[in-house]
Each structure stands twice: as structure tokens, then as C-alpha cells.
Scaffold this active site. Structure first.
Site, PDB file in Angstrom:
ATOM      1  N   HIS A 125       0.817  -1.228   0.000  1.00  0.00           N
ATOM      2  CA  HIS A 125       0.000   0.000   0.000  1.00  0.00           C
ATOM      3  C   HIS A 125       0.848   1.274   0.000  1.00  0.00           C
ATOM      4  CE1 HIS A 125      -3.705  -2.138   0.337  1.00  0.00           C
ATOM      5  NE2 HIS A 125      -3.430  -2.641   1.525  1.00  0.00           N
ATOM      6  N   ASP A 162      -2.825 -10.598  -2.537  1.00  0.00           N
ATOM      7  CA  ASP A 162      -3.404 -10.070  -1.302  1.00  0.00           C
ATOM      8  C   ASP A 162      -4.858  -9.684  -1.567  1.00  0.00           C
ATOM      9  OD1 ASP A 162      -2.150  -8.634   1.457  1.00  0.00           O
ATOM     10  OD2 ASP A 162      -4.008  -7.730   0.726  1.00  0.00           O
ATOM     11  N   HIS A 164      -6.412  -7.158  -0.547  1.00  0.00           N
ATOM     12  CA  HIS A 164      -6.494  -5.715  -0.773  1.00  0.00           C
ATOM     13  C   HIS A 164      -5.630  -5.343  -1.979  1.00  0.00           C
ATOM     14  CE1 HIS A 164      -7.257  -6.290   3.586  1.00  0.00           C
ATOM     15  NE2 HIS A 164      -8.217  -5.421   3.358  1.00  0.00           N
ATOM     16  N   ASP A 246      -4.688 -12.747   3.164  1.00  0.00           N
ATOM     17  CA  ASP A 246      -5.933 -12.309   3.781  1.00  0.00           C
ATOM     18  C   ASP A 246      -7.158 -12.553   2.908  1.00  0.00           C
ATOM     19  OD1 ASP A 246      -4.760 -10.441   2.122  1.00  0.00           O
ATOM     20  OD2 ASP A 246      -4.906  -8.772   3.541  1.00  0.00           O
TER      21      ASP A 246
END
Length: 309
Positions: A125, A162, A164, A246
Site C-alpha cells: 500500500h 493479497d 487488498h 488475507d
């Protein structure tokens, strides 16, 4: 040659407030799982500190200094609602980036078949000049730029599963035709980026968003139809995985329903392409995964696949 695992106890010193999902117990779980006898053949080393030069290939020196200077002597400093600094955070972030850089060195030198960088904080991120989403420095991006600058690698593929979207990696390489960024992720979900129409300045960004509730079938279909064909065509000289776990069905921060078998399958599919285009050269860096049992099972499956087990 075997799979190399890199970690460092200083990565446990990046502390987060009580109840924060990105906590030291994540790395303790990974370490515990990889102590099992089935991982006895792994090569292991400690993640070194990244040089400022290596980090500055991605992040401006003033941003690096801002993170260093903001690191507190005691307690926490909040960079945003999700992202905090503790006294050990700056060194932990340099170890996480340094592990990714050293993994590239070992794989490119033929000293390791591939590598898994088990460090924290995660990185995908982190944008060029913004720390966010639990991330301080973008470890995968730093590794890719290091491979280009130091080892003369022409093309790097970064594949991110991931749950996200890796907005930071996408932003960093948006206008860089030498790096392809490919991502499966849940959408809508934090950070709100990653629509299929986001394709980069050179059509080298590939986003395959998945709806809430999607599971193995949808994930593997996205890989088969959107991710793997583009990755094959790109013909990368080095493959980097942003390995977030995740999307596991147990994870509390999202709503996908993958199991460790899906991560094993994806890893093997990625390896097959790396074998063809990159001589097997592959570096995997830990990103998310916040249910400890789901994380442990997924890392075990991922590393066993890297070991060609």
C-alpha cells in the site's frame, strides 16, 4: 539450490496498538510454522538493513527522512487511522525492504532457487511518498527497482494476490513499461483502487477484481483468464510475488473464501511461468494475512510449493 527464507527478530519490534490486526504475532506464527520438520531443507538467513540508496530508488529521500524522524522514542505515532510507528518501526521497515533486496541478490546470483521474505511491516500500500494501509516502504517495489538497477534485469513481473489491492505498487509503476503489476483482490474494499479499467500508461497493469463472497472457482478463473496469460506474454526476467494471505476464508478483514490449497495452486502456476521466462527466478514477500491460523496454513502451503513439494 533450495528455497531461501529471510526474516529478522527486529521485525517483531514494529509494535501496533492493542487490537490492531497487523501485529507481531503474525510473524511469530510464520516462524513457528516454518520450524516444522517438513521445512528442514530450507536455507535460512537474517534480513539485512536496506541501504538508503536502495529504498530511495522508490521513495524520495525526504520521505524516508520523514519516516525516520517521525519514529517515536516511546509509545506510538499515528501516520493515519491505520498506520502507526513505534520505536522499533523504522529498523523493522528497513529490514523488510532489506530482506527483499537480499532475496533478489541471492536468486539472481543463483545461490537460491527462489526466496520467501518473512518480514513485517508489509509494503504494497505504500506509495511513492505516502505511508498507508499498515505499510511504510514498498518492499516489492524496492526489490524490483534493485533488480533493474543492480542486476540489469529488463522486465519484472509483480503478482499480488493479497485481498487488498496494492495501490502503492500500481502507483509506483504506473508509467514504467519495464514492470508489469498484476493483481487479484476483493472489490469494493480498502483502498478503493484496482478496477479492471486501471491499466497503466503502457497497458502493463492488470487488475482482476473479485466480488465479496468469491471463492476458489472465481479466483482460479481470474488467474486463468486475466492474470496468467498476460504474465506469460510479458516474459519477465524476474518474478516477485506480493504474498498476502488475507483472501483466506478465515480472515477477519475481508470477504473472500480461499483456502490454503488455492494459494498453493496459484504459487505453482506462477512458478511455471517463472521457470519458462526467468529461469525460475522468483522472490515472494509477505504482505497481509490477519487470522493467525489461516496465515500459518497458507504460508506453509505457499512455501511448500516454492520448495516444489
Amino acid at each position: 539450490m533450495t528455497t531461501l527464507v529471510l526474516s529478522h527478530p527486529k521485525c517483531l519490534d514494529h509494535l501496533t496498538p492493542f487490537g490492531h490486526p497487523e501485529r507481531p504475532d503474525r510473524l511469530r506464527m510464520v516462524t513457528h510454522v516454518l520450524e516444522h520438520e517438513r521445512f528442514a531443507d530450507l536455507a535460512r538467513d537474517e534480513a539485512p538493513l536496506a541501504s538508503i540508496e536502495a529504498v530511495a530508488r522508490v521513495h524520495p529521500p525526504e520521505f524516508i527522512e520523514r519516516i525516520e524522524n517521525a519514529t517515536p522514542m516511546v509509545n506510538f505515532v499515528h501516520l493515519d487511522a491505520d498506520t502507526t510507528l513505534s520505536p522499533g518501526s523504522y529498523e523493522a521497515a528497513l529490514r523488510a525492504a532489506g530482506g527483499a533486496v537480499f532475496a533478489v541478490d541471492e536468486v539472481m546470483a543463483g545461490k537460491a532457487a527462489n526466496a520467501f521474505v518473512a518480514t513485517r511491516p508489509p509494503g504494497h500500500h505504500a506509495e511513492t511518498a505516502t505511508a498507508m494501509g499498515f505499510c511504510l516502504f514498498n518492499n516489492a517495489a524496492i526489490a524490483a527497482r534493485h533488480a533493474r538497477a543492480v542486476h540489469g534485469v529488463d522486465r519484472v513481473a509483480i503478482i499480488d494476490f493479497d485481498v487488498h489491492h496494492g495501490n502503492g505498487t500500481q502507483e509506483i509503476f504506473w508509467s514504467d513499461p519495464s514492470v508489469m503489476y498484476l493483481s487479484t483482490h476483493e472489490m469494493p474494499l480498502y483502498p478503493g483502487t484496482g478496477a479492471a479499467r486501471e491499466r497503466g500508461a503502457y497497458d502493463q497493469v492488470v487488475n482482476a477484481p473479485l466480488p465479496p463472497g468469491a471463492g476458489s472457482r472465481e479466483f482460479r478463473e481470474a488467474f486463468d483468464l486475466a492474470i496468467l496469460p498476460r504474465m506469460r506474454d510479458f516474459n519477465a526476467d524476474l518474478v516477485i510475488i506480493s504474498a498476502g494471505f488475507d483472501a483466506h476464508e478465515r480472515d477477519p478483514l475481508a470477504n473472500l473464501n480461499l483456502t490454503e490449497a488455492d494459494f498453493s495452486w496459484a504459487t505453482k502456476e506462477i512458478m511455471a511461468i517463472a521457470d519458462r521466462s526467468a529461469g525460475g527466478r522468483l522472490v515472494s514477500v509477505l504482505e497481509g494475512g490477519y487470522d493467525l491460523e489461516g496465515l500459518g496454513r497458507s504460508v506453509a502451503a505457499h512455501v511448500l510449493a516454492l520448495m516444489r513439494g
